[in-house]
Design an enzyme around this catalytic site. Structure first.
Site, PDB file in Angstrom:
ATOM      1  N   ASP A  18     -11.438  -1.572  13.836  1.00 19.59           N
ATOM      2  CA  ASP A  18     -11.935  -1.181  12.649  1.00 19.59           C
ATOM      3  C   ASP A  18     -13.284  -1.623  12.296  1.00 19.59           C
ATOM      4  O   ASP A  18     -14.106  -2.249  13.034  1.00 19.59           O
ATOM      5  CB  ASP A  18     -10.978  -1.337  11.664  1.00 19.59           C
ATOM      6  CG  ASP A  18     -10.576  -2.698  11.216  1.00 19.59           C
ATOM      7  OD1 ASP A  18     -11.550  -3.436  11.275  1.00 19.59           O
ATOM      8  OD2 ASP A  18      -9.411  -3.061  10.946  1.00 19.59           O
ATOM      9  N   ARG A  71       6.782   0.029   1.899  1.00 17.57           N
ATOM     10  CA  ARG A  71       6.837  -1.122   2.969  1.00 17.57           C
ATOM     11  C   ARG A  71       5.666  -1.990   2.691  1.00 17.57           C
ATOM     12  O   ARG A  71       4.793  -1.601   2.247  1.00 17.57           O
ATOM     13  CB  ARG A  71       6.640  -0.733   4.406  1.00 17.57           C
ATOM     14  CG  ARG A  71       5.500   0.328   4.346  1.00 17.57           C
ATOM     15  CD  ARG A  71       5.979   1.090   5.868  1.00 17.57           C
ATOM     16  NE  ARG A  71       5.043   2.043   6.525  1.00 17.57           N
ATOM     17  CZ  ARG A  71       4.501   3.379   5.931  1.00 17.57           C
ATOM     18  NH1 ARG A  71       5.551   3.617   5.032  1.00 17.57           N
ATOM     19  NH2 ARG A  71       3.885   4.093   6.685  1.00 17.57           N
ATOM     20  N   CYS A  93      -8.522 -14.452  18.196  1.00 21.45           N
ATOM     21  CA  CYS A  93      -9.199 -13.381  18.838  1.00 21.45           C
ATOM     22  C   CYS A  93     -10.318 -13.015  18.113  1.00 21.45           C
ATOM     23  O   CYS A  93     -10.408 -12.798  16.938  1.00 21.45           O
ATOM     24  CB  CYS A  93      -8.084 -12.342  18.821  1.00 21.45           C
ATOM     25  SG  CYS A  93      -6.455 -12.689  18.936  1.00 21.45           S
ATOM     26  N   ARG A 133      -8.675  -9.824  10.384  1.00 16.31           N
ATOM     27  CA  ARG A 133      -8.596 -10.501   9.342  1.00 16.31           C
ATOM     28  C   ARG A 133      -9.577 -11.747   9.713  1.00 16.31           C
ATOM     29  O   ARG A 133      -9.198 -12.878   8.886  1.00 16.31           O
ATOM     30  CB  ARG A 133      -7.207 -10.863   9.089  1.00 16.31           C
ATOM     31  CG  ARG A 133      -6.432  -9.698   8.871  1.00 16.31           C
ATOM     32  CD  ARG A 133      -5.179  -9.852   8.101  1.00 16.31           C
ATOM     33  NE  ARG A 133      -4.296  -8.603   7.967  1.00 16.31           N
ATOM     34  CZ  ARG A 133      -3.280  -8.324   8.592  1.00 16.31           C
ATOM     35  NH1 ARG A 133      -2.622  -9.251   9.347  1.00 16.31           N
ATOM     36  NH2 ARG A 133      -2.550  -7.396   8.332  1.00 16.31           N
ATOM     37  N   ARG A 183       0.796  -1.095   0.000  1.00 10.07           N
ATOM     38  CA  ARG A 183      -0.062  -0.036  -0.211  1.00 10.07           C
ATOM     39  C   ARG A 183       0.717   1.127   0.105  1.00 10.07           C
ATOM     40  O   ARG A 183       0.720   2.306  -0.590  1.00 10.07           O
ATOM     41  CB  ARG A 183      -0.867  -0.019   1.239  1.00 10.07           C
ATOM     42  CG  ARG A 183      -1.687   1.167   1.410  1.00 10.07           C
ATOM     43  CD  ARG A 183      -2.930   1.065   2.458  1.00 10.07           C
ATOM     44  NE  ARG A 183      -3.661  -0.039   2.110  1.00 10.07           N
ATOM     45  CZ  ARG A 183      -4.035  -0.876   3.270  1.00 10.07           C
ATOM     46  NH1 ARG A 183      -3.786  -0.989   4.259  1.00 10.07           N
ATOM     47  NH2 ARG A 183      -4.997  -1.962   2.608  1.00 10.07           N
ATOM     48  N   TYR A 184       1.852   1.393   0.940  1.00  8.35           N
ATOM     49  CA  TYR A 184       2.853   2.602   0.919  1.00  8.35           C
ATOM     50  C   TYR A 184       3.869   1.994  -0.002  1.00  8.35           C
ATOM     51  O   TYR A 184       4.350   0.944  -0.190  1.00  8.35           O
ATOM     52  CB  TYR A 184       3.249   2.776   2.391  1.00  8.35           C
ATOM     53  CG  TYR A 184       2.242   2.702   3.356  1.00  8.35           C
ATOM     54  CD1 TYR A 184       1.702   4.022   3.594  1.00  8.35           C
ATOM     55  CD2 TYR A 184       1.856   1.672   4.254  1.00  8.35           C
ATOM     56  CE1 TYR A 184       0.694   4.473   4.393  1.00  8.35           C
ATOM     57  CE2 TYR A 184       0.962   1.813   4.997  1.00  8.35           C
ATOM     58  CZ  TYR A 184       0.374   3.042   5.356  1.00  8.35           C
ATOM     59  OH  TYR A 184      -0.592   3.399   6.232  1.00  8.35           O
ATOM     60  N   LYS A 224      -3.007   4.315   7.576  1.00 15.51           N
ATOM     61  CA  LYS A 224      -3.130   4.769   8.850  1.00 15.51           C
ATOM     62  C   LYS A 224      -2.997   6.313   8.966  1.00 15.51           C
ATOM     63  O   LYS A 224      -2.238   6.881   8.471  1.00 15.51           O
ATOM     64  CB  LYS A 224      -2.192   3.965   9.655  1.00 15.51           C
ATOM     65  CG  LYS A 224      -2.336   2.467   9.575  1.00 15.51           C
ATOM     66  CD  LYS A 224      -1.173   1.947  10.547  1.00 15.51           C
ATOM     67  CE  LYS A 224      -1.228   0.445  10.591  1.00 15.51           C
ATOM     68  NZ  LYS A 224      -1.176  -0.187   9.274  1.00 15.51           N
ATOM     69  N   ASP A 241      -7.106   2.958  11.059  1.00 14.59           N
ATOM     70  CA  ASP A 241      -6.503   2.496   9.733  1.00 14.59           C
ATOM     71  C   ASP A 241      -7.763   2.737   8.873  1.00 14.59           C
ATOM     72  O   ASP A 241      -8.917   1.867   9.021  1.00 14.59           O
ATOM     73  CB  ASP A 241      -6.276   0.784   9.620  1.00 14.59           C
ATOM     74  CG  ASP A 241      -5.109   0.430   9.037  1.00 14.59           C
ATOM     75  OD1 ASP A 241      -5.116   1.357   7.586  1.00 14.59           O
ATOM     76  OD2 ASP A 241      -4.510  -0.571   9.292  1.00 14.59           O
ATOM     77  N   CYS A 277      -3.377 -19.110  13.966  1.00 16.91           N
ATOM     78  CA  CYS A 277      -3.036 -18.695  15.090  1.00 16.91           C
ATOM     79  C   CYS A 277      -3.062 -19.614  16.048  1.00 16.91           C
ATOM     80  O   CYS A 277      -3.985 -20.193  16.110  1.00 16.91           O
ATOM     81  CB  CYS A 277      -3.698 -17.109  15.453  1.00 16.91           C
ATOM     82  SG  CYS A 277      -3.902 -16.005  13.996  1.00 16.91           S
ATOM     83  N   CYS A 287     -10.488  -9.994  15.823  1.00 18.65           N
ATOM     84  CA  CYS A 287      -9.719 -10.050  14.892  1.00 18.65           C
ATOM     85  C   CYS A 287     -10.152  -9.437  13.515  1.00 18.65           C
ATOM     86  O   CYS A 287     -11.311  -9.680  12.895  1.00 18.65           O
ATOM     87  CB  CYS A 287      -9.199 -11.552  14.209  1.00 18.65           C
ATOM     88  SG  CYS A 287      -7.893 -11.614  13.016  1.00 18.65           S
TER      89      CYS A 287
HETATM   90  C1  LIG Z   1       0.050  -0.981   9.077  1.00 18.94           C
HETATM   91  C2  LIG Z   1       0.673  -1.221   7.829  1.00 18.94           C
HETATM   92  C3  LIG Z   1       1.937  -1.223   7.435  1.00 18.94           C
HETATM   93  C4  LIG Z   1       2.882  -0.830   8.422  1.00 18.94           C
HETATM   94  O1  LIG Z   1       2.667   0.650   8.769  1.00 18.94           O
HETATM   95  P1  LIG Z   1       3.385   1.170   9.722  1.00 18.94           P
HETATM   96  O2  LIG Z   1       2.726   2.652  10.011  1.00 18.94           O
HETATM   97  O3  LIG Z   1       4.970   1.590   9.320  1.00 18.94           O
HETATM   98  O4  LIG Z   1       3.671   0.439  11.047  1.00 18.94           O
HETATM   99  C5  LIG Z   1       2.291  -1.509   6.126  1.00 18.94           C
HETATM  100  N1  LIG Z   1       1.443  -1.769   5.069  1.00 18.94           N
HETATM  101  C6  LIG Z   1       0.215  -2.038   5.345  1.00 18.94           C
HETATM  102  C7  LIG Z   1      -0.890  -2.550   4.278  1.00 18.94           C
HETATM  103  C8  LIG Z   1      -0.375  -1.625   6.647  1.00 18.94           C
HETATM  104  O5  LIG Z   1      -1.633  -1.997   7.114  1.00 18.94           O
HETATM  105  S1  SF4 Z   2      -5.434 -10.620  15.918  1.00 17.42           S
HETATM  106 FE1  SF4 Z   2      -6.152 -12.040  14.374  1.00 17.42          FE
HETATM  107  S2  SF4 Z   2      -4.422 -12.588  13.161  1.00 17.42           S
HETATM  108 FE2  SF4 Z   2      -3.709 -11.551  15.235  1.00 17.42          FE
HETATM  109  S3  SF4 Z   2      -3.330 -13.316  16.791  1.00 17.42           S
HETATM  110 FE3  SF4 Z   2      -5.564 -12.410  16.894  1.00 17.42          FE
HETATM  111  S4  SF4 Z   2      -6.566 -14.182  15.583  1.00 17.42           S
HETATM  112 FE4  SF4 Z   2      -4.478 -14.156  15.050  1.00 17.42          FE
END
Ligand SMILES: *Cc1c(COP(=O)(O)O)cnc(C)c1O
Ligand code: SF4
Length: 389
Positions: A301, A124, A137, A142, A120-121, A345, A338, A133, A140
């Site tokens: 979120d 990174r 959680c 995801r 996305r950025y 973010k 986010d 996992c 979560c």
């Molecule tokens: C959070 C995130 C990162 C890392 O972001 P930082 O603000 O540098 O910690 C990188 N890519 C994605 C898609 C993210 O959601």
């Molecule tokens: S938040 Fe989601 S990805 Fe992270 S440890 Fe918990 S279940 Fe696993």
């Protein structure tokens, strides 16, 4: 502080310490059914019903270690208030659907140049190494992928991900995430981390894991030896409540520090778990004691089935404001949202400016700004106009 072995519930009375300390034993003995859970804690009718209805959508698994941190008793008539239970047990709120909820709130799938990488950025990427996992959680974000065996990151997918990073020279920072990458064997994870270390343009390697919280036994001397080979490694963990940072977690953090990791914590702000300033202050103090810097406090979120955990943005702002003045800057995380749809973010901070008016003092033009500090006192500051314009 006692270890969870010392506090373990009666059903594990005959377990030997070396079994408890073995992360494979912890994995194999995770609580996954209502029956298994009820042998350890009393469930309310609402919790039992929520389990029956929502465990299909998002599997339940709780390590004996984490289950030991739960309050054993539960008022069958009232709502549960244990911050550990709330993160581990299905909640009736998971079944309530709202039109604004999203399956992929951060549009992670839309920004995938190859499967398993979100880019996305410019500098990174997020690299998904596993979709499993030790504990699932309930909050979560995801959920759509995590715990679903059909989405497991395959060997080929990981190879393709490494390949993408290798040929994308703008990527300086790789965050290995999941699921939880520590679900992989030391050898598999070692291959990925060493693979990344060998890429010249990759300057920063981060590992996101909740194992220090949910399965601290996973942090073994052998694992740390592997990490030592790729240091410095930035390790982001996910403590949400001070009770999660007991003796076992503290030991895991100590070992990670010794292995050359730089530790940071990403807390998620959750209603009923940590949405009050005192709890966050206590957590952050504890984290600093153990060499782990609070990095982010994430707004919960808009993912499906977690709306019951969400707090208003004002709660996060109030917490940050409270922390300032009570703990050093190292203990104050960025409060981050986010943005849905892949906006990335952004951090929110309290507004300390309560008034501003133009002023001219001895020919100097500027603005008189009134600040209010953490203690509620006001101070005047003369801000100079930009003389170049
Ligand atoms: C959070 C995130 C990162 C890392 O972001 P930082 O603000 O540098 O910690 C990188 N890519 C994605 C898609 C993210 O959601
Ligand atoms: S938040 Fe989601 S990805 Fe992270 S440890 Fe918990 S279940 Fe696993």
């Amino acid at each position: 502080m006692p270890t969870t072995y010392e506090m373990r519930p009666a059903i594990w009375a005959d377990i030997r310490p070396e079994q408890w300390q073995d992360w494979h034993w912890q994995q194999q003995n995770r609580l996954r059914s209502v029956e298994a859970l009820e042998a350890v804690v009393a469930l309310s009718d609402a919790e039992r019903a929520a389990f029956a209805a929502s465990s299909e959508a998002f599997r339940v698994a709780i390590t004996p270690h984490y289950a030991t941190l739960m309050e054993a008793s539960c008022d069958p008539a009232g709502p549960t208030r244990c911050p550990i239970r709330l993160q581990a047990l299905p909640h009736p709120g998971e079944l309530v659907e709202y039109a604004f909820e999203l399956d992929d709130p951060l549009a992670e799938e839309a920004h995938m140049p190859v499967p398993g990488i979100t880019h996305r950025y410019p500098d990174r990427v997020l690299f998904y190494a596993s979709h499993n996992c030790p504990m699932y959680c309930r909050h979560c974000t995801r959920k759509r992928k995590v715990s679903d065996p059909t989405t497991a990151a395959s060997r080929t997918q990981i190879a393709q991900g490494l390949d993408y990073i290798r040929r994308t020279k703008t990527v300086r920072d790789v965050l290995v995430s999941g699921g939880d990458p520590l679900t992989l064997s030391d050898a598999r994870l070692g291959e990925i981390l060493h693979g990344l270390r060998e890429i010249e343009h990759v300057e920063v390697i981060r590992l996101g894991t909740r194992n220090p919280v949910t399965l601290p036994q996973r942090i073994t001397p052998e694992f740390c030896e592997m990490l030592r080979g790729v240091r410095p490694l930035y390790l982001h963990t996910h403590f949400n409540h001070p009770r999660e940072l007991g003796e076992d977690a503290a030991r895991a953090l100590r070992m990670l520090l010794d292995a050359g990791c730089v530790l940071g914590n990403q807390m998620v702000l959750l209603k009923g778990v940590n949405d009050d300033p005192e709890t966050v202050l206590e957590l952050n103090r504890k984290l600093l004691i153990h060499g782990c810097r609070p990095y982010y406090m994430l707004q919960c979120d808009m993912a499906r089935g977690i709306t019951h955990f969400r707090t208003p943005l004002s709660t996060g702002l109030r917490i940050v404001e409270y922390l300032r003045g009570r703990i050093g800057g190292m203990g104050i995380p960025d409060f981050v949202v986010d943005l849905p749809g892949g906006g990335g973010k952004i951090e929110l901070s309290p507004d300390y400016i309560i008034d501003r008016k133009p002023c001219e003092i001895e020919g100097v033009i500027g603005e008189q700004i009134t600040f209010q500090n953490w203690a509620g006192e006001t101070f005047e500051f003369v801000d100079l106009a930009d003389s170049s314009s």
